[in-house]
Design a protein around this motif. Structure first.
Motif, short mmCIF file in Angstrom:
data_model
loop_
_atom_site.label_atom_id
_atom_site.label_comp_id
_atom_site.label_asym_id
_atom_site.label_seq_id
_atom_site.Cartn_x
_atom_site.Cartn_y
_atom_site.Cartn_z
N ASN A 1 0.86 -1.18 0.00
CA ASN A 1 0.00 0.00 0.00
C ASN A 1 0.90 1.24 0.00
O ASN A 1 1.79 1.35 0.83
CB ASN A 1 -0.91 0.01 1.23
N ARG A 2 0.66 2.12 -0.95
CA ARG A 2 1.40 3.37 -1.06
C ARG A 2 0.49 4.35 -1.78
O ARG A 2 -0.57 3.97 -2.25
CB ARG A 2 2.71 3.16 -1.82
N LYS A 3 0.93 5.58 -1.87
CA LYS A 3 0.09 6.56 -2.57
C LYS A 3 -0.06 6.16 -4.03
O LYS A 3 0.81 5.50 -4.62
CB LYS A 3 0.71 7.96 -2.45
N SER A 4 -1.15 6.56 -4.62
CA SER A 4 -1.38 6.34 -6.04
C SER A 4 -0.40 7.19 -6.83
O SER A 4 -0.12 8.34 -6.47
CB SER A 4 -2.83 6.72 -6.38
N LEU A 5 0.12 6.63 -7.91
CA LEU A 5 1.11 7.35 -8.71
C LEU A 5 0.55 7.63 -10.11
O LEU A 5 -0.22 6.83 -10.65
CB LEU A 5 2.40 6.53 -8.81
N PRO A 6 0.92 8.76 -10.71
CA PRO A 6 0.34 9.17 -11.98
C PRO A 6 0.90 8.43 -13.19
O PRO A 6 2.05 8.60 -13.57
CB PRO A 6 0.67 10.67 -12.06
N ALA A 7 0.07 7.59 -13.77
CA ALA A 7 0.42 6.84 -14.97
C ALA A 7 -0.84 6.66 -15.80
O ALA A 7 -1.89 6.33 -15.26
CB ALA A 7 1.02 5.49 -14.62
N ILE A 8 -0.73 6.88 -17.10
CA ILE A 8 -1.87 6.75 -17.99
C ILE A 8 -1.50 5.78 -19.11
O ILE A 8 -0.49 5.98 -19.79
CB ILE A 8 -2.27 8.11 -18.61
N SER A 9 -2.34 4.78 -19.31
CA SER A 9 -2.19 3.91 -20.47
C SER A 9 -2.92 4.57 -21.63
O SER A 9 -4.14 4.77 -21.57
CB SER A 9 -2.76 2.53 -20.21
N LEU A 10 -2.20 4.92 -22.67
CA LEU A 10 -2.80 5.57 -23.83
C LEU A 10 -3.59 4.59 -24.68
O LEU A 10 -4.18 4.97 -25.69
CB LEU A 10 -1.71 6.25 -24.67
#
Length: 184
Positions: A67-76
């Motif tokens: 469990n950790r903070k959500s990280l910014p990643a986007i699948s295009l």
């Protein structure tokens, strides 16, 4: 091919990753630095590599191991409505570059995943990243194809097997996630 031969081929390719450990570490550091600085990952690929792109973003936005903070990643690759719009209006080669142009900002990292390195939309995504001054990582196979040399960091899985390259790409995604989880 027997199970034993198939397994041996995959193990051989995974073991060969030690020959590109410098490039793997460079990619790992670039991914880590991007996330630490508040940038996001824009990830794309076709077919099975599209699934890998979605898998990677899911591990970061959701959860990998701890469990950790959500990280910014986007699948295009994930928004079928957006992809169909772009492809209808601009053609398949623009499927990812339009998204890089619309979603990318300074400090973001474009990650392309391709077993051949020859897909027009992957090449266009890398060109869009270059034009915007964004750094990029290319997870490639089969000698890198036309994409070789276009990214900030190329991670080219040794060998000519697309299947084995795809399996190695998933291993590398999990390797990157191990470091990300350790740091966040």
């Amino acid at each position: 091919m027997s199970l034993e031969k198939s397994l041996a081929a995959t193990v051989s390719v995974l073991q060969s990753l030690t020959t590109i450990s410098v490039e793997i570490e460079q990619a790992n550091e670039l991914i880590s630095a991007t996330l630490k600085a508040g940038g996001k990952l824009l990830i794309c690929g076709n077919g099975g590599s599209a699934a890998e792109a979605q898998h990677f973003s899911t591990e970061l936005v959701g959860r990998y191991f701890k469990n950790r903070k959500s990280l910014p990643a986007i699948s295009l690759t994930a928004d079928g409505t957006l992809i169909s719009c772009i492809c209808n209006d601009y053609g398949w080669e623009s499927a990812f570059s339009r998204q890089v142009e619309g979603l990318g900002v300074a400090g973001d990292l474009v990650i392309v995943i391709s077993t051949s390195g020859n897909s027009a939309n992957i090449l266009a995504a890398l060109k869009a990243a270059q034009a915007m001054g964004l750094k990029s990582v290319a997870l490639l196979g089969r000698s890198g194809g036309k994409a070789k040399g276009m990214a900030t960091v190329d991670v080219i899985v040794p060998g000519e097997s697309g299947r084995a390259a795809q399996e190695a790409h998933l291993f590398l995604i999990h390797h990157f996630c191990d470091k990300i989880d350790a740091e966040n």
